[in-house]
Design a protein around this motif. Structure first.
Motif, PDB file in Angstrom:
ATOM      1  N   GLN A 340     -64.482 -36.026  87.783  1.00 36.25           N
ATOM      2  CA  GLN A 340     -63.531 -36.908  87.059  1.00 36.25           C
ATOM      3  C   GLN A 340     -62.051 -36.856  87.269  1.00 36.25           C
ATOM      4  N   ALA A 341     -61.417 -35.699  87.477  1.00 33.80           N
ATOM      5  CA  ALA A 341     -60.069 -35.436  87.935  1.00 33.80           C
ATOM      6  C   ALA A 341     -59.618 -35.913  89.200  1.00 33.80           C
ATOM      7  N   ARG A 342     -60.580 -36.420  90.026  1.00 35.07           N
ATOM      8  CA  ARG A 342     -60.163 -36.982  91.424  1.00 35.07           C
ATOM      9  C   ARG A 342     -59.983 -38.298  91.384  1.00 35.07           C
ATOM     10  N   PHE A 343     -60.266 -38.982  90.284  1.00 34.84           N
ATOM     11  CA  PHE A 343     -59.799 -40.390  89.569  1.00 34.84           C
ATOM     12  C   PHE A 343     -59.006 -40.219  88.421  1.00 34.84           C
ATOM     13  N   SER A 344     -58.224 -39.346  88.257  1.00 35.23           N
ATOM     14  CA  SER A 344     -57.206 -39.468  87.540  1.00 35.23           C
ATOM     15  C   SER A 344     -55.666 -39.118  88.023  1.00 35.23           C
ATOM     16  N   THR A 345     -55.032 -39.872  88.074  1.00 37.28           N
ATOM     17  CA  THR A 345     -53.685 -39.767  88.688  1.00 37.28           C
ATOM     18  C   THR A 345     -52.691 -38.976  87.720  1.00 37.28           C
ATOM     19  N   VAL A 346     -52.876 -39.168  86.477  1.00 42.29           N
ATOM     20  CA  VAL A 346     -52.281 -38.259  85.445  1.00 42.29           C
ATOM     21  C   VAL A 346     -52.545 -36.839  85.746  1.00 42.29           C
ATOM     22  N   HIS A 347     -53.924 -36.415  86.121  1.00 46.26           N
ATOM     23  CA  HIS A 347     -54.186 -35.272  86.342  1.00 46.26           C
ATOM     24  C   HIS A 347     -53.511 -34.647  87.681  1.00 46.26           C
ATOM     25  N   GLY A 348     -53.377 -35.452  88.777  1.00 38.85           N
ATOM     26  CA  GLY A 348     -52.841 -35.236  89.918  1.00 38.85           C
ATOM     27  C   GLY A 348     -51.330 -34.947  89.664  1.00 38.85           C
ATOM     28  N   VAL A 349     -50.675 -35.780  88.953  1.00 38.37           N
ATOM     29  CA  VAL A 349     -49.243 -35.456  88.781  1.00 38.37           C
ATOM     30  C   VAL A 349     -49.043 -34.189  88.018  1.00 38.37           C
ATOM     31  N   ALA A 350     -49.798 -33.982  86.933  1.00 39.64           N
ATOM     32  CA  ALA A 350     -49.774 -32.857  86.240  1.00 39.64           C
ATOM     33  C   ALA A 350     -49.686 -31.443  86.996  1.00 39.64           C
ATOM     34  N   ALA A 351     -50.971 -31.625  87.857  1.00 38.54           N
ATOM     35  CA  ALA A 351     -51.169 -30.502  88.838  1.00 38.54           C
ATOM     36  C   ALA A 351     -50.095 -30.172  89.814  1.00 38.54           C
ATOM     37  N   GLY A 352     -49.583 -31.308  90.467  1.00 41.54           N
ATOM     38  CA  GLY A 352     -48.446 -31.093  91.277  1.00 41.54           C
ATOM     39  C   GLY A 352     -47.199 -30.669  90.599  1.00 41.54           C
ATOM     40  N   LEU A 353     -46.996 -30.989  89.331  1.00 40.93           N
ATOM     41  CA  LEU A 353     -45.832 -30.296  88.768  1.00 40.93           C
ATOM     42  C   LEU A 353     -45.915 -28.871  88.333  1.00 40.93           C
ATOM     43  N   LEU A 354     -47.269 -28.657  87.992  1.00 42.26           N
ATOM     44  CA  LEU A 354     -47.530 -27.195  87.598  1.00 42.26           C
ATOM     45  C   LEU A 354     -47.795 -26.296  88.791  1.00 42.26           C
ATOM     46  N   LEU A 355     -48.457 -26.695  89.811  1.00 50.19           N
ATOM     47  CA  LEU A 355     -48.655 -25.905  91.107  1.00 50.19           C
ATOM     48  C   LEU A 355     -47.804 -25.897  92.152  1.00 50.19           C
ATOM     49  N   GLY A 356     -47.272 -26.968  92.282  1.00 48.38           N
ATOM     50  CA  GLY A 356     -46.422 -27.121  93.499  1.00 48.38           C
ATOM     51  C   GLY A 356     -47.225 -27.681  94.750  1.00 48.38           C
ATOM     52  N   VAL A 357     -48.402 -27.427  94.725  1.00 46.50           N
ATOM     53  CA  VAL A 357     -49.204 -27.742  96.135  1.00 46.50           C
ATOM     54  C   VAL A 357     -50.632 -27.929  95.491  1.00 46.50           C
ATOM     55  N   VAL A 358     -51.197 -28.991  95.549  1.00 41.16           N
ATOM     56  CA  VAL A 358     -52.475 -29.488  95.063  1.00 41.16           C
ATOM     57  C   VAL A 358     -53.357 -29.464  95.850  1.00 41.16           C
ATOM     58  N   ASP A 359     -54.380 -28.658  95.893  1.00 41.35           N
ATOM     59  CA  ASP A 359     -55.416 -28.449  96.942  1.00 41.35           C
ATOM     60  C   ASP A 359     -56.911 -28.260  96.111  1.00 41.35           C
ATOM     61  N   LEU A 360     -57.903 -28.165  96.722  1.00 40.02           N
ATOM     62  CA  LEU A 360     -59.132 -27.911  96.016  1.00 40.02           C
ATOM     63  C   LEU A 360     -59.211 -27.177  94.823  1.00 40.02           C
ATOM     64  N   GLY A 361     -58.371 -26.158  94.755  1.00 44.96           N
ATOM     65  CA  GLY A 361     -58.376 -25.422  93.340  1.00 44.96           C
ATOM     66  C   GLY A 361     -57.809 -26.227  92.285  1.00 44.96           C
ATOM     67  N   ALA A 362     -56.987 -27.246  92.538  1.00 47.78           N
ATOM     68  CA  ALA A 362     -56.472 -27.920  91.483  1.00 47.78           C
ATOM     69  C   ALA A 362     -57.556 -28.906  90.693  1.00 47.78           C
ATOM     70  N   TYR A 363     -58.800 -29.003  91.462  1.00 51.65           N
ATOM     71  CA  TYR A 363     -60.127 -29.738  90.863  1.00 51.65           C
ATOM     72  C   TYR A 363     -60.944 -28.910  90.449  1.00 51.65           C
TER      73      TYR A 363
END
Length: 468
Positions: A340-363
């Motif tokens: 579901q997160a792969r279709f959540s821009t809200v999640h992608g933004v939050a992951a980017g802010l928290l991790l700095g690098v969004v990869d498979l681990g972010a999902y």
């Protein structure tokens, strides 16, 4: 549309040499999607597809052999599973997955074929499904159909038929069966149903070619296409479907034309038309819906500044300015798991802010469900505007110290304007291959780049788990 014209134009086109830059793009597409298939090869969904299957075909990233139809289904599913495969932005088709599934299924019969033969079949499978997608866009997708599943079977049928040496009426029959066997609706997005569409497209395409090789009757290709158009779309652009296939002078002519499109393929090609949609294929830097990518890139850029301002707890508001497709396609604000997160821009933004690098681990499911992500996602707002480009995003982060952090991405990495380089692609493939097949990235890359006979067997051997 008149069946004879379709058959003549396509049959003549596929017998002409492809421009070198188109073959080069076919290799890039094949390398990328082979990486994504290997990266997801051990997923439970792929285990379920292959369980109990025996036969002569192989699945990238796995050991043993399975029935060819299961190899097609498993490979296509794995290739699309993480939503990390190639994407043609004008149609949002992922053309590589279904055609890779067809290659996996046909290795037992076509393993000795040359690199040129395999890449030509692969390129045309990608090209023809993209052309069908262009002809029925945008209403086909807007009506709720998963265009990768519906058009993918047509592409996999083309790849399979050409690899089996089908021409003339048998090629036309395979294409007709392929048109008739597409499936998939967008309601499955965010579930395992979505990648299954790509796998099923691969299996159905292989079956279409086998039926044609056995002279099984099928509706004329024009009749099959008319049925597709009447029931699954509101428009059909014949020029988008067949235009330029046989040179600038029209069907049957030849000519020289410069490569156009994304900039991933450059150079000139002689003999087969000026327009190749495959030239516009793109490759993803993030494993999620393509419209989310500009937002993730913008968020990643601000991650260090957020940490310096006190971290995620200090964030009071996140406003993302984006294209209207972002909330339409990826508007899930509270995803339950990685799919579901792969279709959540809200999640992608939050992951980017928290991790700095969004990869498979972010999902990964655990990260998606973590309290830190839930709290940060609750602060993200999507502000859509039709003036924004699809590859563009602007982000504004407000902190408890009344600090405002901003970043604008005019064209995201991986878009047509900013395509991934060959070095980017090799790095991506390495990160996908190494966790599954340690030390094998070089062999996979070399196999895709190889020339001469035995291309498909060489490729599948490089991608297979070593047997004890």
């Amino acid at each position: 549309m008149e069946s004879t014209r379709i058959t003549e134009v396509i049959d003549e086109a596929v017998q002409r040499p492809l421009p070198e830059d188109v073959l080069a793009m076919a290799r890039r597409t094949l390398l990328n999607v082979t990486g994504t298939a290997i990266g997801a090869a051990r997923h439970p969904a792929v285990d379920a597809i292959t369980a109990g299957s025996t036969g002569s075909a192989r699945v990238p990233g796995r050991g043993g052999r399975v029935a060819p139809v299961d190899a097609a289904l498993a490979t296509g599913t794995a290739a699309h599973l993480d939503d990390f495969d190639d994407t043609h932005l004008a149609t949002v088709i992922h053309p590589g997955a279904a055609c890779l599934g067809a290659l996996a299924a046909l290795e037992p019969e076509a393993g000795a074929a040359s690199a040129t033969e395999v890449l030509t079949a692969y390129a045309w499978g990608c090209e023809l499904q993209l052309r069908l997608g262009m002809a029925v866009s945008p209403s086909h997708y807007d009506l709720g159909w998963h265009i990768t599943g519906t058009c993918g079977a047509f592409g996999a049928a083309a790849t399979s038929a050409l690899l089996l040496g089908l021409r003339g009426h048998r090629l036309a029959t395979a294409l007709s069966w392929g048109i008739c066997r597409g499936l998939g609706t967008r309601e499955g997005f965010g579930t395992m149903t979505k990648p299954f569409h790509a796998g099923k497209a691969a299996a159905n395409g292989v079956l279409a070619a086998r039926l044609a090789a056995a002279d099984a009757p099928a509706p004329p290709v024009g009749t099959a296409l008319d049925g597709f158009v009447r029931r699954l779309t509101r428009e059909f652009d014949e020029e988008a479907f067949l235009g330029g296939l046989n040179g600038p002078g029209g069907p049957g002519s030849s000519g020289t034309c410069e490569a156009t499109g994304s900039g991933n393929g450059t150079g000139t090609g002689t003999g087969t038309g000026c327009r190749f949609e495959l030239r516009r294929n793109t490759f993803k830097p993030y494993p999620c819906g393509i419209v989310t990518h500009p937002a993730i890139e913008a968020a990643e850029h601000l991650a260090a500044s957020v940490r310096d301002a006190g971290g995620p707890d200090a964030v009071t508001d996140v406003a993302l300015h984006c294209h209207p497709l972002v909330p339409e396609l990826t508007g899930n604000a509270d995803p339950f798991d990685g799919l579901q997160a792969r279709f959540s821009t809200v999640h992608g933004v939050a992951a980017g802010l928290l991790l700095g690098v969004v990869d498979l681990g972010a999902y990964e499911d655990g990260f998606v469900r973590s309290e830190a992500m839930k709290q940060l996602r609750a602060k993200v707002r999507l502000l859509a505007s039709p003036e924004r480009d699809r590859a563009e995003a602007g982000i504004q982060v407000t902190t408890s110290g009344s600090e405002t952090l901003r970043h604008h991405v005019p064209a995201a990495r991986g878009s047509e304007q900013q395509p991934m380089t060959d070095a980017d692609l090799r790095t991506k493939v390495s990160r996908l291959v190494e966790p599954v097949l340690p030390g094998r990235t070089g062999a996979v890359t070399e196999a895709v780049a190889a020339d001469g006979p035995g291309y498909l067997t060489t490729l599948m051997t490089a991608c297979a788990e070593e047997e004890n």
